[in-house]
Design an enzyme around this catalytic site. Structure first.
Site, PDB file in Angstrom:
ATOM      1  N   GLU A  50      85.352  33.972  68.751  1.00 46.05           N
ATOM      2  CA  GLU A  50      84.603  32.813  68.152  1.00 46.05           C
ATOM      3  C   GLU A  50      84.534  32.107  67.467  1.00 46.05           C
ATOM      4  OE1 GLU A  50      81.184  35.798  67.230  1.00 46.05           O
ATOM      5  OE2 GLU A  50      79.660  33.797  66.810  1.00 46.05           O
ATOM      6  N   ASP A  86      81.935  37.050  65.247  1.00 45.16           N
ATOM      7  CA  ASP A  86      81.422  37.508  63.650  1.00 45.16           C
ATOM      8  C   ASP A  86      80.366  39.160  63.693  1.00 45.16           C
ATOM      9  OD1 ASP A  86      82.133  35.294  62.941  1.00 45.16           O
ATOM     10  OD2 ASP A  86      80.425  34.327  62.895  1.00 45.16           O
ATOM     11  N   ASP A  94      77.453  39.690  62.933  1.00 45.88           N
ATOM     12  CA  ASP A  94      76.022  39.814  62.771  1.00 45.88           C
ATOM     13  C   ASP A  94      75.143  39.563  64.910  1.00 45.88           C
ATOM     14  OD1 ASP A  94      77.200  37.252  64.171  1.00 45.88           O
ATOM     15  OD2 ASP A  94      76.492  36.129  62.321  1.00 45.88           O
ATOM     16  N   ASP A 124      74.432  36.947  67.007  1.00 44.99           N
ATOM     17  CA  ASP A 124      74.428  36.449  67.145  1.00 44.99           C
ATOM     18  C   ASP A 124      76.364  36.509  67.930  1.00 44.99           C
ATOM     19  OD1 ASP A 124      72.685  34.450  67.807  1.00 44.99           O
ATOM     20  OD2 ASP A 124      73.984  32.439  65.835  1.00 44.99           O
TER      21      ASP A 124
END
Ligand code: 0RA
Length: 645
Positions: free
Chosen positions: A434, A512, A514, A516
């Site tokens: 990403e 990541d 998280d 997102d």
């Protein structure tokens, strides 16, 4: 027969039985597929299948599965109970024969042929052989009968232990940790999903599951009851719960063709994907086979005939292909075959020729009636097919570009790809990363011999909601096809996927840690699930697991992947500072290599499809229009939406 001769025969047979048991223990994978997590769970399915057989013979309507506190499993049914009388040929209790003779199964019940029977149809004796301990309890003729076994060996002859007015069979087993390479720890979700599926496939049978290892907020054991009164049409509605149905009713049929029980349910929705799930004797035939091709033939033939006759196709300037009839279709095909021949890589492709015409005829009849009786729905369906054909023409151009640009046809690799040095796909991995900045770190941190990096910019296209040509026009998606060396479309079959030139056998999604990141991960997984399913089925897809924390005190520093480990580290160090990694970008190249990319240390999630129907439902829910079920799912599944089903 003289007593002497009888004894001789018995001992000869018991030696044979023992040999069978030993063979199962020596080569367990031949019987249950593997000795990992999957094989472990198959033990449960195998035992449940025996009760399902009893239910299908019309003698049982309730089956309970219990995960006991010690990870032993109990399966109880209210059937006739396994017979306990002396088996004439074997000279011991029929119960003992069923439990200890490999392949005995329900063979001596001549009235009901064996239709269920686990992935490999091997019988409960195989479970017995692979259990350190197993107890069979039979409720029959007013008495409770019991026999126990260890590694498949009888511990004592069948005995009565009490009286009862119940009927049924209960089997409790502890999987043998000498056999399994994984911890004996059953996954509730995996078992519960299979029980739900079985309840749809066997309408009218209540299948319950209880997890005695865990309690809910009210202090009750985790428990679910599954009962489907409508069978496959209910299954279809369940799968399409978050999709918009195109017609008000589910089209369904249940009957027998040429002596083969056939059940079909289908409905069109507004999506662009085709969701066909096929079963033979309750086993999901991932690779399809004759029943599925029969369904396709019957569907195409009948709809085409109707559309031609109705004059709706009059001004159409291009042809309609088989695919067009299945866009936005969700369907389940379930057949029962007495002697199924399973073929294919994973032995989940039905080979029996005779089944094809049985299903094709059944579908033709069902659909012809439906179209005649529901002209409004019929018109909606035909219009959907025409739209699909139009979109396909638009997509074929875009797809050609994907094809032309692949390495094999000399188009060159995407500029953003940092390829690895080695060229043997078995040894090579590609990280789909990403963002460009994390891509840069990964490029520095990797082992360039066998690890390639492809950075993906931001959120990739949600393929669940996009038409095909948009998917093939998308730059990020195109670069994935090219980098992986995967092509689509042949002269005969426009959707055919060719993964034979796959350039990396491990494809690792690295996002990541998280919200997102987990969304992007889901988007990429959705793409693989819908457009490169074969890679998921072949086990090529992985998700990297970057750490969440770094705990430091003085010279000591260690990573943690969850809050428990983090707290344990703080305790171990006697205090210290905690660094929360929000994104891959916060790690330097060395840290990223150490924690997430180095095969020696990393832990990756291997993405598999245990249950294709459920995976389909979850993807359409996570990626579809309806927000509430998605939110609920994500909340229930804590920080990460867990989609490795
Ligand atoms: C063969 C014959 C009969 C019952 C069964 C098998 C049977 C097997 C299993 C396995 C799990 N639950 C089961 N319930 C029944 C009955 C023959 C008779 O009673 O006439």
């Amino acid at each position: 027969m003289s007593e002497d001769k009888k004894k001789q025969d018995y001992s000869a047979d018991s030696i044979q039985a023992l040999e069978g048991m030993e063979h199962v223990r020596m080569r367990p994978s031949m019987y249950i597929g593997d000795v990992g997590v999957r094989g472990l769970h198959h033990l449960v399915y195998e035992v449940v299948d025996n009760s399902i057989d009893e239910a299908m013979a019309g003698h049982c309507d309730t089956i309970s599965v219990i995960i006991n506190e010690d990870n032993s499993i109990s399966v109880k049914d209210n059937g006739r109970g396994i017979p306990v009388g002396i088996h004439k040929k074997e000279g011991v209790s029929a119960l003992e024969v069923v439990m200890t003779k490999i392949g005995a199964g329900g063979k001596f019940d001549k009235d009901s042929y064996k239709v269920s029977g686990g992935l490999h149809g091997v019988g409960v004796s195989v479970v017995n052989a692979l259990s350190s301990h197993l107890k069979a309890t039979v409720y029959r003729d007013g008495k409770i009968w019991e026999q126990e076994y260890s590694q498949g060996k009888t511990l004592y002859p069948v005995k009565t232990v009490g009286s009862t007015d119940e009927k049924g069979t209960m089997v409790t087993f502890i999987a043998d940790d000498q056999i399994f390479q994984t911890e004996i720890d059953f996954n509730y979700e995996t078992l519960s999903m299979r029980m739900r599926e079985l309840s749809f496939l066997n309408q009218g049978v209540t299948i319950s599951i209880t997890d005695k290892r865990n309690k809910d907020d009210e202090g009750n054991f985790i428990h679910e009851d599954f009962l489907s009164t409508e069978g496959l049409s209910e299954f279809v509605k369940y799968l399409d719960a978050t999709r918009e149905q195109l017609t008000s009713t589910v089209i369904s049929m249940e009957g027998e063709k040429n002596g083969i029980p056939v059940e079909v349910a289908m409905v069109y929705n507004t999506s662009y994907s085709e969701n066909l799930h096929s079963y033979v004797n309750n086993i999901n035939t991932h690779e399809g086979g004759t029943h599925l091709s029969g369904f396709r033939r019957g569907l195409t033939h009948t709809l085409k005939k109707y559309a031609d006759k109705s004059g709706l196709l009059k001004n159409l300037k291009f042809d309609i292909s088989g695919d067009d009839f299945r866009e936005g279709l969700t369907a389940i095909i379930s057949v029962k075959v007495a002697e199924p021949q399973f073929e294919g890589q994973t032995k989940t492709k039905l080979g029996n020729r005779e089944v094809s015409s049985a299903v094709s005829q059944a579908v033709s009849e069902m659909l012809t009636d439906y179209l005649e009786e529901n002209p409004d729905d019929a018109k909606i369906i035909v219009q959907k097919v025409i739209l699909a054909a139009q979109a396909r023409h638009a997509a074929s151009k875009a797809r050609e570009m994907v094809q032309r640009k692949t390495v094999m046809s000399g188009g060159g690799l995407p500029g953003k790809l940092s390829d690895c040095a080695w060229t043997e796909p078995e040894k090579c991995e590609i990280f789909l990363v990403e963002g460009d900045s994390a891509g840069g770190t990964a490029k520095l941190g990797r082992d360039r011999n066998f690890q390639a990096i492809l950075p993906l910019r931001g959120k990739i296209l949600n393929v669940e909601k996009a038409m095909q040509h948009k998917v093939f026009e998308n730059e990020e998606i195109r670069s994935m096809y090219t980098a992986l060396g995967v092509t689509v479309g042949t002269e005969e079959d426009q959707r055919a996927l060719n993964v034979s030139k796959l350039r990396y056998h491990k494809v690792v999604i690295m996002c990541d840690a998280d919200v997102d990141g987990s969304h992007i991960e889901t988007l990429i997984l959705t793409f693989f699930f819908r457009y490169m399913r074969e890679l998921v089925e072949n086990g090529n897809i992985y998700v990297a697991a970057p750490p969440l924390y770094l705990v430091k005190k003085g010279k000591q520093k260690e990573y943690a992947w969850n809050n428990e480990d983090r707290d344990a580290l703080v305790k171990k160090f006697g205090g210290g500072t905690i660094q929360r990694y929000k994104g891959l970008g916060e790690m330097n190249a060395v840290q990223l290599w150490d924690t997430t990319m180095n095969p020696e240390h990393r832990t990756m999630r291997h993405i598999t499809i245990e249950n294709a129907a459920e995976a389909d439902r979850v993807f359409s829910m996570l990626m579809g229009d309806e927000v509430p079920p998605r939110r609920k799912f994500i909340e229930e599944n804590a920080t990460y939406a867990n989609i490795d089903i």
